[in-house]
Write an enzyme that holds these catalytic residues in place. Structure first.
Site, PDB file in Angstrom:
ATOM      1  N   THR A  40      62.694  66.428  78.586  1.00  0.00           N
ATOM      2  CA  THR A  40      63.463  66.105  79.795  1.00  0.00           C
ATOM      3  C   THR A  40      63.100  67.043  80.933  1.00  0.00           C
ATOM      4  O   THR A  40      62.980  66.620  82.094  1.00  0.00           O
ATOM      5  CB  THR A  40      64.973  66.186  79.502  1.00  0.00           C
ATOM      6  OG1 THR A  40      65.303  65.255  78.471  1.00  0.00           O
ATOM      7  CG2 THR A  40      65.791  65.873  80.747  1.00  0.00           C
ATOM      8  N   HIS A  43      59.966  65.896  82.467  1.00  0.00           N
ATOM      9  CA  HIS A  43      60.227  64.768  83.377  1.00  0.00           C
ATOM     10  C   HIS A  43      60.722  65.275  84.729  1.00  0.00           C
ATOM     11  O   HIS A  43      60.300  64.792  85.788  1.00  0.00           O
ATOM     12  CB  HIS A  43      61.259  63.821  82.773  1.00  0.00           C
ATOM     13  CG  HIS A  43      60.726  62.938  81.686  1.00  0.00           C
ATOM     14  ND1 HIS A  43      59.843  61.915  81.929  1.00  0.00           N
ATOM     15  CD2 HIS A  43      60.957  62.935  80.348  1.00  0.00           C
ATOM     16  CE1 HIS A  43      59.552  61.306  80.784  1.00  0.00           C
ATOM     17  NE2 HIS A  43      60.204  61.919  79.813  1.00  0.00           N
TER      18      HIS A  43
END
EC number: 1.1.1.103
Length: 341
Positions: A40, A43
């Site tokens: 994450t 990202h």
């Protein structure tokens, strides 16, 4: 205090100085020792479409950590100064139907640490005491710092009875590898993990997985025959989000097989639903960790001899955070630990 923040709506993460977080009546103030970089966080670094829709700027990011309790809100019970803790990164509302029924991992109002509110890539973090988990003394800081992703693996793997079963794991990222290791540890017969990233497949081999298969070079059905499997996999753990991998899983599942899905596929993924129907497959979606059953299982698995140490491949000082992100973004790493000491 020193912190890693998403300062601009563009690619990158920046070291900055921010005020220390304020301690509320029901909170713990945690001095961070070690953090780990999650997919994450990559990202967010890359500033992809999901991040642009989700992440407020500026904000301190990160949600995988271990630290020491240095401040306790006046309403908090059960913790003391000096406790070593990690914490559940999903902060739940406490008043929706699922929360009130004890299914807090299904809260419809979840707020993510390091996603919707300031995270752990900082010298100090404040979270609700409800979310904190005490780390047993015989579990290292390194392992404690990856409890969040380990929890995803444990929640997925332990969704079904695995004893004596043949298990297919699609996706050899760190979470997929840990899920495969859990399956083997708790008594699965054959655990096969698939990917096209040879570096990560080699990590899986170091973790004692029955077979790590590069599907660009090997045929999965040939591997099944080699293992003496004649009827297909009993359990599938889909960790990749790759449509081709999921379709292969459907092809190779036994009738009555059970699939847990953690990987996030494209919204328009098409599959042959007749395989789900005529094989009588059961598919379960997985999000996060069960609070806090998964956390107790994590600690117990490590204390019972599950060795996750090979999955940690890189360690850096926080001042070298860029090297850590570079390693994660390259795909040539397992878990990457950043030390704040």
């Amino acid at each position: 205090m020193k912190a890693l923040s998403k300062l601009k709506a563009e690619e990158g993460i920046w070291m900055t100085d921010v005020p220390e977080p304020e301690l509320g009546h029901n909170d713990l103030l945690i001095k961070i020792r070690k953090t780990a970089i999650c997919g994450t966080d990559v990202h967010i670094y890359n500033w992809d479409e999901w991040s642009q829709k989700t992440i407020p700027v500026p904000m301190v990011v990160g949600h995988e950590y271990v630290g020491e309790v240095v401040g306790i809100g006046q309403e908090v019970k059960g913790f003391k100064i000096g406790d070593r803790v990690s914490g559940e990164g999903h902060i739940t509302c406490g008043h929706c139907r699922n929360c009130r029924a004890g299914r807090t991992h299904l809260c419809r109002n979840t707020i993510g640490v390091g996603v919707n509110r300031p995270g752990c890539f900082a010298e100090y973090l404040v979270i609700p005491a409800f979310n904190a988990f005490k780390i047993p003394d015989n579990i290292s800081d390194d392992l404690a710092s990856i409890f969040d992703p380990f929890g995803n693996a444990v929640h997925t793997a332990l969704s079904f009875d695995l004893v004596g079963e043949d298990v297919l794991v699609s996706g050899a990222g760190p979470i997929g590898i840990m899920a495969a290791a859990v399956a083997k540890h708790v008594g699965a017969r054959n655990v096969v993990i698939t990917d096209v990233n040879e570096y990560r497949l080699e990590l899986a081999r170091k973790m004692g997985i029955t077979r790590a298969v590069n599907v660009a070079k090997e045929n999965l059905e040939d591997v099944m025959a080699e293992l003496g499997m004649t009827e297909g996999f009993d359990v599938g753990l889909e960790m990749s989000g790759a449509p081709a991998a999921f379709r292969t899983m459907l092809d190779t599942m036994n009738h009555g097989g059970r699939i847990a899905m953690l990987g996030i596929p494209p919204s328009d993924m098409s599959i042959d639903w007749t395989k789900v129907i005529f094989k009588g497959l059961f598919i379960k979606g997985i999000y996060g960790r069960e609070m806090f059953e998964t956390w107790y299982k994590m600690a117990a698995l490590i204390q019972s001899g599950l060795d996750l140490s090979p999955i940690i491949t890189h360690r850096f000082s926080i001042d070298d955070f860029q090297k850590g992100f570079d390693a994660m973004r390259s795909g040539q790493s397992g878990k990457v630990i950043l030390s704040w000491d």
